[in-house]
Design a protein around this motif. Structure first.
Motif, PDB file in Angstrom:
ATOM      1  N   PRO A  66      33.489  45.094  53.064  1.00 38.63           N
ATOM      2  CA  PRO A  66      34.793  44.555  52.636  1.00 38.63           C
ATOM      3  C   PRO A  66      35.339  45.243  51.387  1.00 38.63           C
ATOM      4  O   PRO A  66      36.536  45.548  51.323  1.00 38.63           O
ATOM      5  CB  PRO A  66      34.507  43.084  52.350  1.00 38.63           C
ATOM      6  N   TYR A  67      34.449  45.531  50.417  1.00 35.37           N
ATOM      7  CA  TYR A  67      34.917  46.181  49.192  1.00 35.37           C
ATOM      8  C   TYR A  67      35.460  47.569  49.502  1.00 35.37           C
ATOM      9  O   TYR A  67      36.502  47.985  48.988  1.00 35.37           O
ATOM     10  CB  TYR A  67      33.772  46.311  48.177  1.00 35.37           C
ATOM     11  N   PHE A  68      34.746  48.274  50.360  1.00 38.10           N
ATOM     12  CA  PHE A  68      35.148  49.620  50.734  1.00 38.10           C
ATOM     13  C   PHE A  68      36.556  49.603  51.353  1.00 38.10           C
ATOM     14  O   PHE A  68      37.444  50.348  50.951  1.00 38.10           O
ATOM     15  CB  PHE A  68      34.113  50.186  51.722  1.00 38.10           C
ATOM     16  N   ILE A  69      36.738  48.687  52.323  1.00 37.34           N
ATOM     17  CA  ILE A  69      38.049  48.561  52.977  1.00 37.34           C
ATOM     18  C   ILE A  69      39.124  48.204  51.957  1.00 37.34           C
ATOM     19  O   ILE A  69      40.193  48.824  51.900  1.00 37.34           O
ATOM     20  CB  ILE A  69      38.000  47.475  54.071  1.00 37.34           C
ATOM     21  N   LEU A  70      38.827  47.216  51.119  1.00 38.23           N
ATOM     22  CA  LEU A  70      39.853  46.722  50.195  1.00 38.23           C
ATOM     23  C   LEU A  70      40.243  47.764  49.161  1.00 38.23           C
ATOM     24  O   LEU A  70      41.407  47.832  48.760  1.00 38.23           O
ATOM     25  CB  LEU A  70      39.368  45.439  49.515  1.00 38.23           C
ATOM     26  N   ALA A  83      42.676  40.945  56.274  1.00 36.66           N
ATOM     27  CA  ALA A  83      42.457  39.504  56.216  1.00 36.66           C
ATOM     28  C   ALA A  83      40.980  39.177  56.382  1.00 36.66           C
ATOM     29  O   ALA A  83      40.427  38.350  55.638  1.00 36.66           O
ATOM     30  CB  ALA A  83      43.288  38.797  57.287  1.00 36.66           C
ATOM     31  N   VAL A  84      40.312  39.842  57.326  1.00 37.20           N
ATOM     32  CA  VAL A  84      38.880  39.596  57.532  1.00 37.20           C
ATOM     33  C   VAL A  84      38.099  40.004  56.281  1.00 37.20           C
ATOM     34  O   VAL A  84      37.215  39.281  55.820  1.00 37.20           O
ATOM     35  CB  VAL A  84      38.368  40.344  58.788  1.00 37.20           C
ATOM     36  N   ALA A  85      38.467  41.149  55.705  1.00 43.22           N
ATOM     37  CA  ALA A  85      37.775  41.598  54.488  1.00 43.22           C
ATOM     38  C   ALA A  85      37.984  40.606  53.353  1.00 43.22           C
ATOM     39  O   ALA A  85      37.048  40.295  52.607  1.00 43.22           O
ATOM     40  CB  ALA A  85      38.285  42.983  54.080  1.00 43.22           C
ATOM     41  N   LEU A  86      39.201  40.081  53.227  1.00 39.78           N
ATOM     42  CA  LEU A  86      39.489  39.134  52.141  1.00 39.78           C
ATOM     43  C   LEU A  86      38.839  37.781  52.381  1.00 39.78           C
ATOM     44  O   LEU A  86      38.651  37.008  51.447  1.00 39.78           O
ATOM     45  CB  LEU A  86      41.002  38.939  51.998  1.00 39.78           C
ATOM     46  N   ASN A  87      38.503  37.495  53.632  1.00 37.80           N
ATOM     47  CA  ASN A  87      37.914  36.204  53.952  1.00 37.80           C
ATOM     48  C   ASN A  87      36.407  36.209  53.701  1.00 37.80           C
ATOM     49  O   ASN A  87      35.763  35.164  53.730  1.00 37.80           O
ATOM     50  CB  ASN A  87      38.212  35.843  55.416  1.00 37.80           C
ATOM     51  N   ALA A  88      35.826  37.399  53.461  1.00 37.01           N
ATOM     52  CA  ALA A  88      34.395  37.477  53.175  1.00 37.01           C
ATOM     53  C   ALA A  88      34.114  36.935  51.780  1.00 37.01           C
ATOM     54  O   ALA A  88      35.034  36.707  51.005  1.00 37.01           O
ATOM     55  CB  ALA A  88      33.937  38.922  53.296  1.00 37.01           C
ATOM     56  N   GLU A  89      32.838  36.735  51.478  1.00 38.66           N
ATOM     57  CA  GLU A  89      32.496  36.297  50.119  1.00 38.66           C
ATOM     58  C   GLU A  89      32.622  37.493  49.198  1.00 38.66           C
ATOM     59  O   GLU A  89      31.925  38.485  49.363  1.00 38.66           O
ATOM     60  CB  GLU A  89      31.072  35.746  50.106  1.00 38.66           C
ATOM     61  N   ARG A  99      33.645  39.192  45.151  1.00 35.67           N
ATOM     62  CA  ARG A  99      34.011  39.066  43.744  1.00 35.67           C
ATOM     63  C   ARG A  99      35.454  39.538  43.623  1.00 35.67           C
ATOM     64  O   ARG A  99      35.902  40.337  44.427  1.00 35.67           O
ATOM     65  CB  ARG A  99      33.142  39.984  42.880  1.00 35.67           C
ATOM     66  N   ALA A 100      36.159  39.074  42.612  1.00 35.01           N
ATOM     67  CA  ALA A 100      37.531  39.532  42.340  1.00 35.01           C
ATOM     68  C   ALA A 100      38.449  39.320  43.539  1.00 35.01           C
ATOM     69  O   ALA A 100      39.337  40.111  43.818  1.00 35.01           O
ATOM     70  CB  ALA A 100      37.546  41.002  41.927  1.00 35.01           C
ATOM     71  N   LYS A 101      38.225  38.224  44.278  1.00 36.62           N
ATOM     72  CA  LYS A 101      39.018  37.945  45.475  1.00 36.62           C
ATOM     73  C   LYS A 101      40.502  37.800  45.146  1.00 36.62           C
ATOM     74  O   LYS A 101      41.368  38.336  45.822  1.00 36.62           O
ATOM     75  CB  LYS A 101      38.495  36.645  46.080  1.00 36.62           C
ATOM     76  N   ARG A 102      40.779  37.067  44.067  1.00 33.85           N
ATOM     77  CA  ARG A 102      42.182  36.832  43.695  1.00 33.85           C
ATOM     78  C   ARG A 102      42.901  38.136  43.377  1.00 33.85           C
ATOM     79  O   ARG A 102      44.041  38.341  43.741  1.00 33.85           O
ATOM     80  CB  ARG A 102      42.263  35.888  42.490  1.00 33.85           C
ATOM     81  N   PHE A 103      42.176  39.037  42.709  1.00 31.43           N
ATOM     82  CA  PHE A 103      42.754  40.322  42.357  1.00 31.43           C
ATOM     83  C   PHE A 103      43.104  41.110  43.615  1.00 31.43           C
ATOM     84  O   PHE A 103      44.222  41.606  43.785  1.00 31.43           O
ATOM     85  CB  PHE A 103      41.770  41.124  41.495  1.00 31.43           C
ATOM     86  N   PHE A 104      42.141  41.192  44.551  1.00 31.78           N
ATOM     87  CA  PHE A 104      42.377  41.941  45.775  1.00 31.78           C
ATOM     88  C   PHE A 104      43.523  41.331  46.580  1.00 31.78           C
ATOM     89  O   PHE A 104      44.346  42.037  47.162  1.00 31.78           O
ATOM     90  CB  PHE A 104      41.110  41.982  46.640  1.00 31.78           C
ATOM     91  N   ARG A 105      43.574  39.987  46.612  1.00 30.82           N
ATOM     92  CA  ARG A 105      44.622  39.340  47.385  1.00 30.82           C
ATOM     93  C   ARG A 105      45.993  39.643  46.777  1.00 30.82           C
ATOM     94  O   ARG A 105      46.966  39.920  47.481  1.00 30.82           O
ATOM     95  CB  ARG A 105      44.383  37.823  47.426  1.00 30.82           C
ATOM     96  N   LEU A 106      46.035  39.617  45.432  1.00 32.48           N
ATOM     97  CA  LEU A 106      47.291  39.913  44.735  1.00 32.48           C
ATOM     98  C   LEU A 106      47.809  41.305  45.108  1.00 32.48           C
ATOM     99  O   LEU A 106      48.962  41.483  45.492  1.00 32.48           O
ATOM    100  CB  LEU A 106      47.054  39.827  43.226  1.00 32.48           C
ATOM    101  N   ILE A 107      46.916  42.301  45.017  1.00 31.92           N
ATOM    102  CA  ILE A 107      47.314  43.679  45.325  1.00 31.92           C
ATOM    103  C   ILE A 107      47.700  43.812  46.801  1.00 31.92           C
ATOM    104  O   ILE A 107      48.638  44.524  47.156  1.00 31.92           O
ATOM    105  CB  ILE A 107      46.169  44.673  45.010  1.00 31.92           C
ATOM    106  N   ALA A 108      46.956  43.088  47.653  1.00 32.14           N
ATOM    107  CA  ALA A 108      47.182  43.235  49.092  1.00 32.14           C
ATOM    108  C   ALA A 108      48.572  42.754  49.498  1.00 32.14           C
ATOM    109  O   ALA A 108      49.151  43.265  50.444  1.00 32.14           O
ATOM    110  CB  ALA A 108      46.110  42.482  49.877  1.00 32.14           C
ATOM    111  N   ILE A 109      49.126  41.778  48.782  1.00 33.95           N
ATOM    112  CA  ILE A 109      50.440  41.237  49.170  1.00 33.95           C
ATOM    113  C   ILE A 109      51.585  41.982  48.487  1.00 33.95           C
ATOM    114  O   ILE A 109      52.721  41.939  48.940  1.00 33.95           O
ATOM    115  CB  ILE A 109      50.510  39.724  48.875  1.00 33.95           C
TER     116      ILE A 109
END
Lengths: 276, 301
Positions: free
Chosen positions: A11-15, B101-107, B109-119
């Protein structure tokens, strides 16, 4: 079964790759806006400006009608957001709480109206506005955008109101509220996150439109930022740093709005548009 | 319902209490009036226009505009361009949206940050994303050719937007940037609603991630995927500002989508009647495409 820990990195890699794709255009826009015109046309180009300057911002703010466009965009988008959300909430409440005859047909009709392409509507609407004297005015544009966003607002807010237990309205009525009073005082505050999401949605749509503003305004007095920038790009000589400076300014309001209200937006879309 | 409560709920300014049906209708009325006024009138006018002879004062009934468009090669061209544009962008929005979406749904770190950038790209108006990408695609001063040349992938300055073969893929790539985040949020919301137990049960049975995705994720998301597909298709069909600012339909007519072609006929050549006929065809196409979606929604309300 135990998982290999390698899965955790995927997931980190993709993101990280996706974040690069998402961010590079923003960096390019901002970096170009800080370049001199000469540097913007350098071959090969520079990724970041060698000598950053605010010259382009100064030129576009002081020497063009850009501040006026900005004001117009703000008034039109705010007007659309408020009107579309309020009327959408009224209709959403009507559809959610009252099972009058023809209700399903009406919902189908409202949803189907989204399929009408702008190019079909904008010409006759333009002639109508000229006739009633609303051509080149704020209300003419606000009504148009409100109508375009209404189907989505109504549907999303209906979904939201569906999740509010009906006992709440009834309790209010026992306390002497009228139906409208219960809607205004009880329902609206409860569905605030949904209203925020709807407002952002309507705001973004009105802020970003080009087709309707192109047709329904003339001259500089009513032009919006998107129209102003599009006029700059169809000129014979395109001055990219100025154009990008304008783009940065025009992107800021939706961006800030989104950053501030991110959680409401995601929650609102989840509860309203996606609910089972 | 408690009769006392329903008595008090019918309190109103009118002497006779409003019936519940009428109350409901009154709530919906402002919305209906706006739709009728702003959409209804123009639709009727456009349909009448589309059956009127071009450039005539007297409105007589004729089907000549519809016959003309059947022979109009540029109309068919714009239909083809629109089809390629809509199908590829909607497909890519959903594939990329699903992956993120699947990547963001995983457990994470820094989920909020990634979601912010993704949108983030979704907040950029398509008109402006067209401008940014137009300069990124600039053959000599743009970042894309610069990176490709630097990395050794090519030696020439590629004319992304001036080449008839590259222009559509280039526009599609720019549109995907702005368009996939919205699909992603909707899919992510759907993913988060799937009960965890279903995955845990599958894991006990030794299912692989791929099997989990096919047998749990996809079936649970089906309804949401249909909603996202429908909304996205409608919006992509109407896309205007992006291509207006990137190429204005050029080079030649290679990126001229239907909305742009109709716009040119209406406001540049002032062929109101002919443009109306094409717009009516476009509306009919859009309604046919979205019929399953409208059915699905109204069946459940």
């Amino acid at each position: 079964m135990k998982r290999r820990s390698g899965y955790r990195i995927v997931p980190y890699f993709i993101l990280i790759i996706v974040c690069l794709y998402n961010i590079v255009p923003f960096v390019w826009m901002f970096s170009t806006s800080l370049k001199t015109e000469k540097e913007a046309y350098k071959i090969p180009p520079t990724f970041l400006p060698k000598e950053p300057t605010l010259e382009s911002y100064d030129q576009i703010i002081v020497w063009t009608s850009f501040p006026r466009y900005f004001l117009n965009s703000t008034i039109i988008s705010l007007g659309t957001a408020l009107l579309s959300t309020f009327i959408g909430a009224l209709a959403g409440y009507g559809f959610s709480r009252f099972h009058f005859s023809g209700r399903a047909t009406l919902i189908g009709f409202i949803l189907a109206s989204q399929m009408l392409p702008g190019v079909l509507l904008v010409g006759p609407y333009f002639k109508m506005l000229v006739k009633i004297g609303l051509y080149n005015t704020y209300p003419g544009l606000i009504f148009a955008f409100t109508t375009i966003t209404l189907p989505f607002s109504t549907w999303m807010l209906k979904g939201f109101i569906d999740t509010v237990p009906e006992e709440l309205d009834q309790a209010a009525k026992v306390d002497g509220c009228s139906t409208l009073g219960a809607f205004l005082r009880i329902i609206l505050p409860v569905i605030a996150p949904g209203m925020v999401a709807t407002m952002i949605f309507a705001f973004l749509l009105a802020w970003g439109d080009l087709l309707w503003v192109l047709v329904l305004t003339s001259g500089d007095a009513m032009a919006t930022v998107t129209l102003g920038l599009s006029r700059l790009v169809t000129q014979f000589r395109i001055i990219w740093p100025q154009l990008m400076a304008g783009s940065v300014i025009a992107t800021l309001p939706p961006l800030v709005l989104y950053m501030l209200l991110q959680n409401s937006l995601v929650k609102g879309l989840t509860a309203g548009a996606v609910k089972e | 319902m408690n009769p006392i409560i329903s008595e008090s709920s019918s309190f109103s300014i009118f002497a006779r209490p409003l019936s519940k049906k009428l109350q409901g209708f009154l709530f919906v009325l402002p919305c209906l009036l706006m739709l009728l006024l702003v959409l209804g009138f123009p639709v009727v006018t456009a349909i009448v226009n589309s059956f009127s002879p071009i450039w005539s004062e007297v409105k007589t009934f004729t089907a000549e505009n519809y016959i003309k468009l059947l022979r109009d090669e540029l109309f068919w061209n714009s239909l083809k361009v629109t089809f390629i544009f809509v199908v590829s962008t909607v497909f890519l929005h959903h594939v990329l949206g699903m992956i993120v979406a699947v990547a963001l749904n995983a457990e994470l770190r820094a989920k909020r940050f990634f979601r912010l950038i993704a949108i983030l790209p979704w907040t950029v108006p398509d008109v402006i994303s067209g401008l940014i990408w137009r300069f990124m695609y600039n053959p000599t001063s743009g970042i894309i050719n610069y990176l490709l040349i630097r990395s050794g992938a090519t030696e020439q300055y590629i004319e992304w937007l001036a080449s008839p073969n590259l222009v559509l893929p280039s526009i599609i790539f720019a549109d995907v940037w702005r368009g996939y985040p919205f699909v992603m949020i909707i899919l992510l919301a759907g993913l988060q609603a799937i009960p965890r137990e279903q995955y845990e049960a599958a894991r006990v049975d030794g299912a692989s991630r791929i099997q989990e995705f096919i047998h749990i994720t996809i079936p649970n998301l089906m309804r949401i995927i249909i909603i996202a597909l429908a909304l996205d298709t409608i919006w992509q069909f109407r896309r205007f500002g992006l291509i207006y600012n990137m190429t204005l339909g050029g080079p030649g007519h290679t990126s001229e989508i239907l909305s742009l072609y109709i716009y040119k006929h209406y406001f540049k050549y002032l062929n109101f009647e002919y443009a109306s006929a094409m717009a009516v065809v476009m509306a009919v196409l859009m309604i046919i495409i979205s019929l399953p979606y409208i059915r699905m929604i109204t069946r459940k309300v």
